[in-house]
Every structure is written in C-alpha cells, then in structure tokens.
Motif scaffolding. Sequence first.
Motif, mmCIF file in Angstrom:
data_model
loop_
_atom_site.group_PDB
_atom_site.id
_atom_site.type_symbol
_atom_site.label_atom_id
_atom_site.label_comp_id
_atom_site.label_asym_id
_atom_site.label_seq_id
_atom_site.Cartn_x
_atom_site.Cartn_y
_atom_site.Cartn_z
ATOM 1 N N GLN A 1 0.820 -1.213 0.000
ATOM 2 C CA GLN A 1 0.000 0.000 0.000
ATOM 3 C C GLN A 1 0.856 1.267 0.000
ATOM 4 N N GLY A 2 2.066 1.194 0.578
ATOM 5 C CA GLY A 2 2.936 2.355 0.587
ATOM 6 C C GLY A 2 3.297 2.782 -0.833
ATOM 7 N N LEU A 3 3.648 1.773 -1.686
ATOM 8 C CA LEU A 3 3.984 2.080 -3.079
ATOM 9 C C LEU A 3 2.754 2.599 -3.816
ATOM 10 N N PHE A 4 1.581 2.031 -3.471
ATOM 11 C CA PHE A 4 0.334 2.477 -4.120
ATOM 12 C C PHE A 4 0.118 3.974 -3.890
ATOM 13 N N TRP A 5 0.230 4.415 -2.598
ATOM 14 C CA TRP A 5 -0.003 5.835 -2.300
ATOM 15 C C TRP A 5 1.088 6.718 -2.897
ATOM 16 N N ALA A 6 2.291 6.220 -2.938
ATOM 17 C CA ALA A 6 3.369 7.011 -3.540
ATOM 18 C C ALA A 6 3.102 7.251 -5.021
ATOM 19 N N ASN A 7 2.657 6.208 -5.710
ATOM 20 C CA ASN A 7 2.334 6.364 -7.136
ATOM 21 C C ASN A 7 1.179 7.313 -7.349
ATOM 22 N N LEU A 8 0.173 7.186 -6.497
ATOM 23 C CA LEU A 8 -1.011 8.041 -6.648
ATOM 24 C C LEU A 8 -0.647 9.501 -6.384
ATOM 25 N N ARG A 9 0.125 9.740 -5.319
ATOM 26 C CA ARG A 9 0.541 11.110 -5.050
ATOM 27 C C ARG A 9 1.422 11.641 -6.182
ATOM 28 N N GLY A 10 2.293 10.782 -6.685
ATOM 29 C CA GLY A 10 3.135 11.216 -7.778
ATOM 30 C C GLY A 10 2.337 11.587 -9.015
ATOM 31 N N ALA A 11 1.220 10.889 -9.242
ATOM 32 C CA ALA A 11 0.418 11.157 -10.432
ATOM 33 C C ALA A 11 -0.295 12.488 -10.361
ATOM 34 N N ILE A 12 -0.613 12.954 -9.128
ATOM 35 C CA ILE A 12 -1.385 14.212 -9.015
ATOM 36 C C ILE A 12 -0.556 15.327 -8.416
ATOM 37 N N GLN A 13 0.705 15.045 -8.052
ATOM 38 C CA GLN A 13 1.553 16.050 -7.399
ATOM 39 C C GLN A 13 1.949 17.122 -8.409
ATOM 40 N N ILE A 14 1.617 18.342 -8.082
ATOM 41 C CA ILE A 14 1.997 19.485 -8.904
ATOM 42 C C ILE A 14 1.810 20.748 -8.077
ATOM 43 N N ASP A 15 2.598 21.769 -8.335
ATOM 44 C CA ASP A 15 2.479 23.039 -7.593
ATOM 45 C C ASP A 15 1.287 23.844 -8.106
ATOM 46 N N LEU A 16 0.308 24.073 -7.198
ATOM 47 C CA LEU A 16 -0.891 24.864 -7.543
ATOM 48 C C LEU A 16 -0.962 26.087 -6.631
ATOM 49 N N PRO A 17 -1.563 27.197 -7.078
ATOM 50 C CA PRO A 17 -1.728 28.377 -6.203
ATOM 51 C C PRO A 17 -2.694 28.099 -5.074
ATOM 52 N N VAL A 18 -2.373 28.622 -3.902
ATOM 53 C CA VAL A 18 -3.267 28.433 -2.738
ATOM 54 C C VAL A 18 -4.484 29.347 -2.907
ATOM 55 N N PRO A 19 -5.691 28.781 -2.829
ATOM 56 C CA PRO A 19 -6.904 29.602 -3.006
ATOM 57 C C PRO A 19 -7.023 30.633 -1.891
ATOM 58 N N GLU A 20 -7.607 31.774 -2.246
ATOM 59 C CA GLU A 20 -7.759 32.870 -1.275
ATOM 60 C C GLU A 20 -8.794 32.550 -0.216
ATOM 61 N N GLY A 21 -9.755 31.746 -0.506
ATOM 62 C CA GLY A 21 -10.789 31.386 0.476
ATOM 63 C C GLY A 21 -11.391 30.079 0.108
ATOM 64 N N GLU A 22 -12.238 29.629 0.975
ATOM 65 C CA GLU A 22 -12.889 28.367 0.700
ATOM 66 C C GLU A 22 -13.857 28.553 -0.449
ATOM 67 N N LEU A 23 -13.837 27.642 -1.400
ATOM 68 C CA LEU A 23 -14.763 27.699 -2.529
ATOM 69 C C LEU A 23 -16.124 27.154 -2.158
ATOM 70 N N PHE A 24 -16.107 26.264 -1.216
ATOM 71 C CA PHE A 24 -17.386 25.635 -0.817
ATOM 72 C C PHE A 24 -17.422 25.629 0.699
#
Length: 796
Positions: A756-779
């Motif tokens: 499971q450790g490798l599973f989560w590492a792969n999943l995080r790697g697939a979606i890991q990217i630098d995004l801007p922090v939102p100014e407020g909650e959207l929802f």
Amino acid sequence: MKKSAIISKVFCLSLLLTFLFLPSSFGNVCTGSQLHINPSLVTQLDLRQCNIRNLQESDFKLYTNLQRVDLSHNLLEEIDFSVFKFNTILEHLDISHNRLHIINCSSLQFIKDIKQLNMPYNNFETMDLCKEFGYLTKLEHLGLSSKRIERNDFANIALHELKSVFLALEELQEYEPGSLRLLNTEKIHIILPKIIHISIFLLYDAFKSTITLEISQIQCIPCPVGQMAFITKNSNISTLILSNFTMPWSAMSRFLEGFWKSSVKRLFIYGYTVIGDFEYEPIDVSKGSIESLHIENVMSLVFEFYEHPLPIFSEMFVGNLTLSNADLTYFVCPKLPSIFQFLNFANNGITDGIFQQCRSLLVLQYLNLHNNRLERLLSLSSMTSTMDSLLHLDVSFNSLYYDHNVRCEWSESLVFLNLSRNKLTDSVFKCLPNNVEILDLSRNQIKSISKDIKLLRALKEIYLALNQLSNIPDCRHISKNLRVLNIDNNVIFSPSGDFFQSCRNVKTVSAINNKFVCNCEMRAFVSAIQAFKGEMLGWPSSYNCELPEEFRGIILNDFHLSEVSCNVYLLIGIVVGSVLIVVFSIVFTCKYFDVPWYLRMIFQWLRGKYRVRQVNVAEIHKSKHFHAFVSYSQKDSDWVRNFLMPNLEKDDSSIRICLHERDFIPGKAIVENIICCIEKSFKSIFVLSPNFLQSEWCHYELYFAQHSLFGKNSDNLILILLEPIPQYLIPDKYSRLKALMKERTYMEWPMEKAKQGLFWANLRGAIQIDLPVPEGELFEEETELHNHRESDGHNL
C-alpha cells in the motif's frame, strides 16, 4: 713411406675415430657422414677412397663388435690380417681395388670367421691360394682376380662349400684348363678376359663347375659360335646369366640355339647391345631344356633390317618369357598352340593391336604389359577373351580409358587385374571382368564407385588409392566376399560411420592421407573405427584433420567435439528446457512477489511524472485549484474517508482534493457543480467497484471528465480499481468505461499492507503538482445537492 701418404692415412683414420655409423646406416667415413657414437657399438666401417697405404693393429682395436669393413679403392700394397685380431666377429671384408700383391698368409687365422672376402682388382700375378685359406671354414663368398690361373690354385679351398665366387679376369693372360673344376660353389660370376681362346676354356670349365653361372662383359666380333656345342657339352649349369655384352644378332641366335640344347633351364640376359645385324634367322627352339627366358635392357645399334627377329620368340617352347625394356611395339601371336604360361612385356611400346584374335595362348596364366602404350580398355578385354587360362593381368602405367556402353568380354578365368596408373574414370565399372577377385584401380581419375560394381561377384580385394573419391564406397553394392579395401590418398572429407556397418565382412581397410574434415560426422566415423574388429592400416598416426584450419594436423583419434554441439535434438531439448526453466522461474517469482503489480505501479508513477512535466505551469496557476476530483459510489465512501483522504491530504496542504460533499457550491445545479469541479481539478480520480456501476451520477462524472477541455490534450483520468470488475459484468450502457479500462492503465488497490505504501506514492506522484493556494474556501457548506444524492444512494 712418403710424407703425403702418412698425412693421408692419419687424416682418414682420424675421421674414422670421429665419424662412425650404426648398422642401419652405411656411409663413407672419409666424407664425414657418420655419427658420434661409442666405438664398441660400431658394427660397420666404410673406408673407401681414403688413400690408405697401410694398416695397424691400433686402427681397429676399439671396434670389438665390428662385422663389416670396406677398404676398397685405397692404396694398400700388402695386408696383414692381424690388424683385425680384436675384431673376432668380423664377417665381411672388402679389400678390392687396391695395389695388393702380397698377403701375409699366416695372419689369415685372425679372420677365421670371415664369411665374405672380396679381393679382386689388385696386383696379384697368380691366384695361388695358400694353405692358410683352409682355415676359413665359414667362407661363403670369395672375390678374386689375377693374371694367371694354374690348376692347383684353388686346391686349398676345394673342400669349402661356397655359395658364390667372383672372378674378375679382364687381365687374365694364362689359364690352365681344368683349374675351375676344383671350385665347390653354387655360383660363379666371371668377367671374361679379352683373349677369346682363354675365354673358351674358362667357359668350358665353368659350365661343369657350378649350377649357376654369370658371365659379364662379353664383346666378341666375331664370336666363337662354333665352339658353343663344345662349351655346353655335358654341362651342369641350370641357371645362366649373361650381362653387359655386345654381339651381332646372328651370333646371339646361335648362342640361344646352343643353350637350348644344354642343361640350362633358366636363362637371364641383361644389358644386350645388338650390333652388326638384326635379321630373323630360323633356329630350332621347339624342344630343349630351357623353361624360363628373361631378356631385359636390349639396345639395338642396327636400324635397318629386312625381317625383324621377333617371331623367333613366339616360336619358342618355353613356359616363362620376359622381354622387358626391349623397345617392343608388338608381339607375334604363336602359329601353333603355345606353352607360354608367363609373359612379361613390361617397359616397352606395345599398342592395342597385340594378341587380337590370338587363339594359341590357351595355357597362358600371367601376362604383364606394364608401362606400354595401351589405350582402349575395350580392345584389352577383347584380347583376353581367347585366353582361357589367364589368371593374372598387369596393364598398369598405360593410357587406358573407357567411354563406351558396349559390353566388355573378358577371360572368365581372370582373377587378378591391375589397371593402376591409367586414365580410367567412373565408367570403368561397366567394363570389368565379373570373376575378378583382386582389382587394382589406383592412380586413375575415379570420383565415385558406380553401382555396376555389384556385378563383380567374386571381388575380394580392391585398391582405389590416389583417385578422386570424395567418400568411402558403400559396401551394399560390393561383393560380400570383399576382404581388403584401400582408398589411400583420395579427397575424402567426411566419411560416414555407416561404412563399417555395411562392410562387416571387410577385414582390412586403408584410408591413409585423405583430406578429412573434422566435424560432427567425423565423430561417428572415429567411433566406428574404434569398434572395427578388422585391421585399419596406419591407424591412428596416418589419419589427420585437414579442415577446419584450427584442427589441421590433429590426429582423428585425438579430435573431440561435445555431444551437445553435434546432437541437434539434444541441443534443442537443452535450449527449450532452459527457456522453460527461466520462464517458469520468472513466472513463479512474479507470482510469488506480485512483480507485475509493482511494475504497473512504477510505470504509472513514471508516466504521471512525465505528464506533469508537460503541463504548462502558467496555465495551471490560472485555472486549477484542486489536485484531484474524486468520483466514487456512496457505498465506497468509508474507503475514501478512511484511506484515500488521509494518505493524500497531509497537514502540509501539498495536495488538495475536491469532494462533492465538501466542495460543491450550494444553489448550483448538480451538473454545473460537476463540470466546475472537474475543470478546476488537475486530475479526476474514479474509484471503480461494482457499486460504481450502479450509479448514474458516476457515469455522468466520468463522461464530463473525459470530455473536459483539459482532457483533450492530456490524460487527466486516474482509475482506481477498488474491487475486480469482470468485463462481462459491465452493462452495455457503460461502453465508455469498458473502453477506458481497455485503453488506460488503472491502479489496483492492494489488500497487502506491504504494497500500500507504493500504491499511495504512485497516486501522489500522479497528481503532485504546484498549484496556487486559493484565497478562500470555494465551498463552505453542503448543499441540497448532497441531500438529493444521499436520497439516490450515490455520492458524487
């Protein structure tokens, strides 16, 4: 003694002490051709032409095993045999061609065991053999010469039973008749004196003194033909040899007639030069004592004649006739039935016309036509067809060929045929005598053995050396009586080991000096030889590899190749077996350690990393607020809350997940919220399970995610297979899901904690990217959409 003579003797004897030789070699000491060995081992000394003038006891003292000494062609004037007192086993002494005129007779006791004493061509005035010659009781061969022979000269050796006596009497001036009769010897060889009347008396006594007489260097012009009856009257000679003589043919014919009526049974003539005349003269050779006539090396200095004398030989009533090297081009067929049993016409110029249609050679058994000018094998076979008793035919060293399809008619009695050294090819097997037992086809141009050889039903020995055979003959086509096969010096490359199976009756095989190729086939041949119960001539030393180059010169018996390199089936079995073992090992390893799953996870991780690098970071900063939008069935919400969210959303807020229950904007339509969330998310994660298939909203979310603007140019879908979903369980309306599962690699949730450790590492790697922090909650709160979906039993 002169100073030069002393120097010469010292020089020769110094070489004698330095250069010696073994019994197997007999060279000249004076030329320095001997070997350095212990004197006691020397058995022979060659001291010819050493200019020796005298001998001393010390010269031979060290050579205690000396058996043979040659002192011929020196300058000895006298000899004292005491110089050989330490050479007690001396048997052969040659002192010919010296200047001897005195012999110390009392010293003969020191060579009492001598067997051969050669003393001709010296300066002896008389042939008086002193009484001390009586001590030489073992004497067998004696050579003498002198200018006078008196009656009692041989009295002291009259009791010796000699084997041969050589008398060099060219310079003989006086002879007392009856002197030779005292000799008791089996053979006398006389070189006749130049004085003819002395020769007549010598011959008269010689014909009565021995059973074998050789007469050399006869030159008579005119010859005493009229004295022949006197000479041969009451003779004891059974073998007469005439060598190196010159006379007219008329004289020779009369000599032959005289010998024909003597006691001579075997007449040998060597080196006859014809002068004066060479014409046929009838003589009576129909009846007589001669059984064998051998004439060799005839040279004629007469080039014109009216009638060739050759017919006289065909008229002879003699069993054996040899005319060798006599420049014959033909031989006359006897007019009457002949008693010829042996005819030898070797080394002449005889052509195909000999003995054609000759029906008078009914008892001929041996015919030798070696080295003549025969060409047509068909004519040769026709010649023998009338020879009902022919057993042995030698036609080697001719120019015979056969290029017909005509049946050859041979003598049915022929058992030995020598056709070696001709121009015969494979077709010769169509023209061979059926009853032949010994066949020699060596030195021809034969490339293969025709199946016509099966007609040779009685064949026992066949010799095929020095041809162009590329393989060993197959004995299935050869007589079962075959015992000897010789195929030396051919071009046999890869002989078959089956030969020895098909030739089980063969007792002797010789295949020396062929161009053997050492390959896998050769292994079978070598094994067959080792199992061969007969005799393989020259094995193993004369059987070497010729090719390939790296094996050249290796004896076949020492050549080895592994069984694997030669057995194709074994090689295939080993390769296939090895491959199966490797495959089985890989499958087992992969199955046991679940390697495919790890590989897929690594591949997906690398793929995600690659695609992240391809995304325009500036665009992401402008439009993306979530790393992933998660679509799942409400029935799988526990797995999402307890596993997915805790492992993706850490305290560092590096990954932000969009969940409908938390991030949908209240008041907006459900479809609008779905589209908005998908467009603001970098990836869309779909948690697949059988529960997923039961939700219509999950299907809509999948559809919108696949057709989002971002999805047109990038792979924005991540499929997580929570539970196995067989393809046949997916309804037809979910064709899009079927297609995605076939086209895209999905991630399988591992039940083992270690994975499971490798599973989560792969999943995080697939979606890991630098995004801007939102100014407020959207929802900020859940909307009625959530309640509505709760009522549907499905959570977007």
